[in-house]
Design an enzyme around this catalytic site. Structure first.
Site, mmCIF file in Angstrom:
data_model
loop_
_atom_site.group_PDB
_atom_site.id
_atom_site.type_symbol
_atom_site.label_atom_id
_atom_site.label_comp_id
_atom_site.label_asym_id
_atom_site.label_seq_id
_atom_site.Cartn_x
_atom_site.Cartn_y
_atom_site.Cartn_z
ATOM 1 N N THR A 297 0.905 -1.248 0.006
ATOM 2 C CA THR A 297 0.094 0.015 -0.044
ATOM 3 C C THR A 297 0.860 1.097 -0.078
ATOM 4 O OG1 THR A 297 -1.718 -1.051 1.117
ATOM 5 C CG2 THR A 297 -1.831 1.249 1.311
ATOM 6 N N PHE A 299 1.193 5.396 0.793
ATOM 7 C CA PHE A 299 0.484 6.339 1.827
ATOM 8 C C PHE A 299 1.269 7.635 1.375
ATOM 9 C CE2 PHE A 299 0.490 2.322 4.090
ATOM 10 C CZ PHE A 299 -0.520 2.271 4.744
HETATM 11 O O1 PRE Z 1 -7.049 0.177 8.231
HETATM 12 C C1 PRE Z 1 -6.215 0.331 8.286
HETATM 13 O O2 PRE Z 1 -5.392 -0.165 9.042
HETATM 14 C C2 PRE Z 1 -5.249 1.267 7.250
HETATM 15 O O3 PRE Z 1 -4.186 1.826 7.604
HETATM 16 C C3 PRE Z 1 -6.162 1.739 6.231
HETATM 17 C C4 PRE Z 1 -5.557 0.943 5.098
HETATM 18 C C5 PRE Z 1 -6.203 1.541 3.629
HETATM 19 O O4 PRE Z 1 -6.768 2.472 3.645
HETATM 20 O O5 PRE Z 1 -5.607 1.077 2.478
HETATM 21 C C6 PRE Z 1 -4.092 0.791 4.777
HETATM 22 C C7 PRE Z 1 -3.533 -0.299 4.393
HETATM 23 C C8 PRE Z 1 -4.047 -1.396 3.945
HETATM 24 O O6 PRE Z 1 -4.333 -1.319 2.505
HETATM 25 C C9 PRE Z 1 -5.694 -1.536 4.594
HETATM 26 C C10 PRE Z 1 -6.215 -0.592 4.993
#
Ligand code: PRE
Length: 429
Positions: A297, A299
């Site tokens: 992911t 950010f």
């Molecule tokens: O819910 C979390 O723990 C988050 O940090 C959010 C989140 C996202 O929005 O993509 C972050 C990483 C993963 O892909 C799953 C969820």
């Protein structure tokens, strides 16, 4: 720790008016233009729309940014204390300072040297807001970007962004895309609705676990809860491991685990990290349940002021733009060469329906009127806005667009990556 919610002090409108001023880049005078409307820029350069003003950022070859003291309430005192996020250079010349047009009457006092403080401030002072409770992936991303950070958990992304605008936090973490499921719906739009700047990126491996109260069996699960992105990332594995279970979306992965633990929920599992299992005393039923082990992911780190990386280090910039009305996706024929001719690599391009102008009517060869979806475009390219070639590329892009916003320039995440191990589970029946 209690999460912040959007009901924390607001009246954001008072915070988002731009500050008119003048910009300096690498010793050059750069005239910048923006519109006071937070989103839309009329097409054209140097025109005299009443709602256009000169804008400013203090950008030198040493990359300085403005950090103005907050008022007693913790809010910026004056409009002039804030730097405009919609910085779009429209002219770059080796022109001396006096050639810049005289300030408009409402222009604030010139900035003097003693008011300029270098950014970034030391890591340990950074309060980082994210959606979720401790154990959320966004928290881990914050730690990767700012190892000595102070966590500010928020119940929604909107609250995290507001926390930065209201100076309750210094940075907000925004998950924007995932290697398995693509862009997070709505998160780039959040950037357009707020006047924050992208100042960093973090790419993180996301290794999901299935967590439940100790003693829970996979075959007895009736419900799997998590953040929607996490549910999608594990869709096939969950269907295989617990086909009888329904899925339910909640605000964040760690929040799902906390909810199960706090309420002693039987037959319910959360998709979250292994660290979350430790934090909330849950059992790991299966480890590495994402549909592909190399799940990543991305950010973005957001701040109130831009921090433009100096030239000579690997950097990216993110922009959003909309074509001139009636032009449609053909705008790409014009925009993409602006980068190609200057040897600027693109790392991402994405379209999303234009929220204000969703439909474009076009007459076809048979005289019939056809409806097309109208799009906005998001583009990431590999250069800092401190580079003249990037400034020139955007000057050109602006000619073809009705709206252009620079979301930010930031150092690229250059940390090494190696694929994680495949899935294991404690209970395969
Ligand atoms: O819910 C979390 O723990 C988050 O940090 C959010 C989140 C996202 O929005 O993509 C972050 C990483 C993963 O892909 C799953 C969820």
């Amino acid at each position: 720790m209690q999460a912040l919610s959007p009901s924390t002090p607001n009246n954001l409108k008072s915070l988002v008016r731009p500050a008119p001023a003048r910009a300096w880049m690498g010793g050059r005078a750069v005239r910048c233009a923006f519109r006071s409307d937070p989103v839309y820029f009329p097409n054209g350069v140097g025109h005299s729309h009443a709602d256009w003003q000169s804008s400013c950022a203090i950008l030198s070859s040493k990359v300085l940014s403005l950090e103005q003291p907050a008022g007693k309430s913790g809010h910026p005192d004056r409009v002039a204390d804030r730097v405009d996020p919609n910085l779009v250079p429209i002219e770059t010349k080796d022109s001396p300072a006096p050639s810049v047009p005289a300030p408009a009457p409402q222009t604030p006092k010139p900035i003097s040297l003693f008011k300029i403080t270098p950014v970034p401030v030391h890591d340990s002072q950074l309060r980082v807001a994210y959606q979720g409770v401790p154990g959320a992936y966004a928290e881990a991303a914050a730690e990767k970007a700012y190892p000595n950070f102070e966590a500010i958990p928020c119940d929604q992304l909107e609250a995290a962004l507001q926390a930065v605008e209201l100076r309750i936090a210094d940075r907000a973490v925004l998950p924007v895309e995932n290697s398995l499921v693509g862009s997070t719906p709505g998160n780039y739009d959040l950037l357009l609705r707020h006047r924050l700047h992208v100042v960093g990126e973090v790419q993180m491996p996301v290794h999901h676990c299935l967590l439940a109260l100790p003693g829970t069996r996979l075959k007895c699960l009736s419900r799997v809860i998590s953040h929607p992105q996490a549910l999608w990332q594990c869709e096939h594995t969950i269907r295989r491991l617990a086909p009888q279970a329904t899925r339910e979306a909640v605000n964040d992965t760690a929040g799902a685990a906390e909810f199960i633990a706090e309420n002693g929920l039987q037959h319910v599992a959360a998709i979250a990290s292994a660290r979350t299992a430790e934090l909330y005393g849950l059992q790991v039923l299966a480890n590495g349940i994402q549909d592909d082990c190399s799940n990543m992911t991305r950010f973005l780190m957001l701040a109130r002021e831009p921090i433009i990386p100096r030239t000579g280090r690997p950097s990216k910039s993110s922009i959003m733009f909309a074509p001139i009305e009636g032009e449609g996706a053909a705008v790409l024929f014009k925009v993409l060469p602006a980068f190609a001719f200057r040897n600027i690599n693109l790392t991402k391009i994405e379209s999303r329906p234009h929220w204000k102008r969703p439909i474009r009517l076009v007459d076809d060869a048979n005289g019939r009127t056809v409806k097309h979806f109208e799009y906005m475009f998001h583009l990431d390219f590999q250069a800092s806005m401190a580079e003249v070639r990037a400034q020139n590329a955007l000057t050109e892009v602006q000619e073809y667009t009705s709206f252009l916003r620079v979301l930010g320039s930031y150092p690229m995440d250059m940390t090494p990556w190696s694929p994680p191990p495949p899935m294991s589970s404690v209970d395969s029946d």
